[in-house]
Design an enzyme around this catalytic site. Structure first.
Site, PDB file in Angstrom:
ATOM      1  N   GLU A 161      36.312 -12.548  70.748  1.00  0.00           N
ATOM      2  CA  GLU A 161      37.027 -12.408  69.826  1.00  0.00           C
ATOM      3  C   GLU A 161      38.486 -12.412  70.619  1.00  0.00           C
ATOM      4  O   GLU A 161      39.695 -12.421  70.111  1.00  0.00           O
ATOM      5  CB  GLU A 161      37.550 -11.129  69.254  1.00  0.00           C
ATOM      6  CG  GLU A 161      36.125 -10.806  68.119  1.00  0.00           C
ATOM      7  CD  GLU A 161      36.145 -10.183  67.706  1.00  0.00           C
ATOM      8  OE1 GLU A 161      36.731  -8.369  67.935  1.00  0.00           O
ATOM      9  OE2 GLU A 161      35.069  -8.860  66.790  1.00  0.00           O
TER      10      GLU A 161
ATOM     11  N   GLU B   8      16.115  -8.839  79.469  1.00  0.00           N
ATOM     12  CA  GLU B   8      16.476  -8.146  80.434  1.00  0.00           C
ATOM     13  C   GLU B   8      15.438  -8.390  81.385  1.00  0.00           C
ATOM     14  O   GLU B   8      16.703  -7.457  82.667  1.00  0.00           O
ATOM     15  CB  GLU B   8      16.888  -6.845  79.636  1.00  0.00           C
ATOM     16  CG  GLU B   8      15.214  -5.926  79.605  1.00  0.00           C
ATOM     17  CD  GLU B   8      15.553  -4.367  78.842  1.00  0.00           C
ATOM     18  OE1 GLU B   8      15.254  -3.282  79.344  1.00  0.00           O
ATOM     19  OE2 GLU B   8      16.666  -4.750  77.853  1.00  0.00           O
TER      20      GLU B   8
END
Length: 294
Positions: free
Chosen positions: A81, A112
């Site tokens: 953003e 992960e």
């Protein structure tokens, strides 16, 4: 062995009852509110992290967002953003998510723990860069490995975690502890922990923009109007700050090529686009100072 706080059972967990979804909803809402409140305890380090991020942008460095799972989604959303909101160039941003950003509904799980590709992914990290590493547990192998690699390159590491004393916070130059209560659904850190992470990430990037002068009186003045929605918003920003009518603001934006800061100077003071850009360059892009130089 005492479980980390993010894995403990919430004392109100029994309120989640399929026979009373209103009570369950109330408990979940209160859990989110309590999680959000802990961000207040980290304001000093959040501000410090925002300054480090601003320095990275000033020095043409790169902001690296690193995380796994739901923390990775929070980090990625913040990074993605920054272009539309504050015109941070894509070249100044990198997203490193364990297993890669999902393209469908399935989230990579075991990724992960996989750190093999990190050395290559972070191979170009330099001292002026900042790494924003996020992990609810504070012990995610992928995130810890990234923080260690970044520090060997001299980069600044901002560590965001929800467990005190966790390895990520111990390794970070700027540790941000978000000591959220245990989750109403035990271990589901996409909830309370994720809420606090999103708030902290949004604060870091927003404060970075304030430090860089991309926010003026609460308005996004580094916005570049490249679609109809943003153009409408930009016209309102120019009109409001320059104290002109929307038509004058629109004309100034057209002359400025959609860049809000120079458009404000053009509309408010009648300067040319070249003069507006020169004044902003001389004032490091700080609009309030540029406006004072009539």
């Amino acid at each position: 062995m005492t479980l980390p706080q993010t894995e403990q059972l919430h004392p109100n967990a029994a309120l989640l009852n399929r026979g009373d979804l209103i009570t369950s909803a109330r408990a979940l809402a209160e859990g989110q509110i309590a999680a959000a409140a802990v961000v207040r305890d980290a304001l000093g380090n959040i501000a410090q992290g925002a300054k480090a991020m601003a320095n990275t942008i000033r020095e043409d460095g790169v902001l690296h967002y690193v995380a796994a799972g739901s923390s990775g989604l929070m980090a990625a959303a913040d990074a993605q953003e920054l272009g539309g909101t504050f015109s941070i160039p894509p070249a100044r941003l990198r997203i490193h998510m364990a297993g890669g950003l999902p393209t469908g509904a399935e989230m990579p799980g075991g990724a992960e723990d996989a750190t093999d590709g990190l050395l290559k992914a972070l191979g170009q990290v330099q001292g002026m860069d900042t790494i924003i590493a996020v992990s609810a547990s504070g012990s995610t192998p992928y995130t810890i490995a990234a923080a260690n690699i970044a520090q060997t390159c001299g980069a600044t590491v901002i560590g965001i975690a929800n467990n005190a004393g966790s390895p990520l916070l111990e390794a970070a130059d700027i540790p941000i502890l978000l000591a959220t209560p245990p989750e109403l659904i035990s271990g589901s850190t996409r909830m309370g922990a994720g809420t606090a992470q999103k708030i902290a990430l949004n604060m870091l990037s927003s404060l970075m923009a304030v430090e860089l002068g991309h926010v003026h009186e609460g308005m996004m003045v580094n916005l570049r109007a490249d679609n109809d929605k943003l153009r409408g918003r930009a016209i309102g920003i120019v009109a409001g700050i320059a104290e002109v009518d929307p038509d004058t603001a629109k004309h100034a934006l057209d002359i400025a090529g959609g860049d809000v800061k120079p458009a404000i100077l053009i509309a408010a003071q009648g300067v040319s686009p070249e003069q507006a850009h020169a004044r902003l360059q001389a004032t490091n892009g700080i609009l309030s100072i540029a406006l004072a130089q009539e």
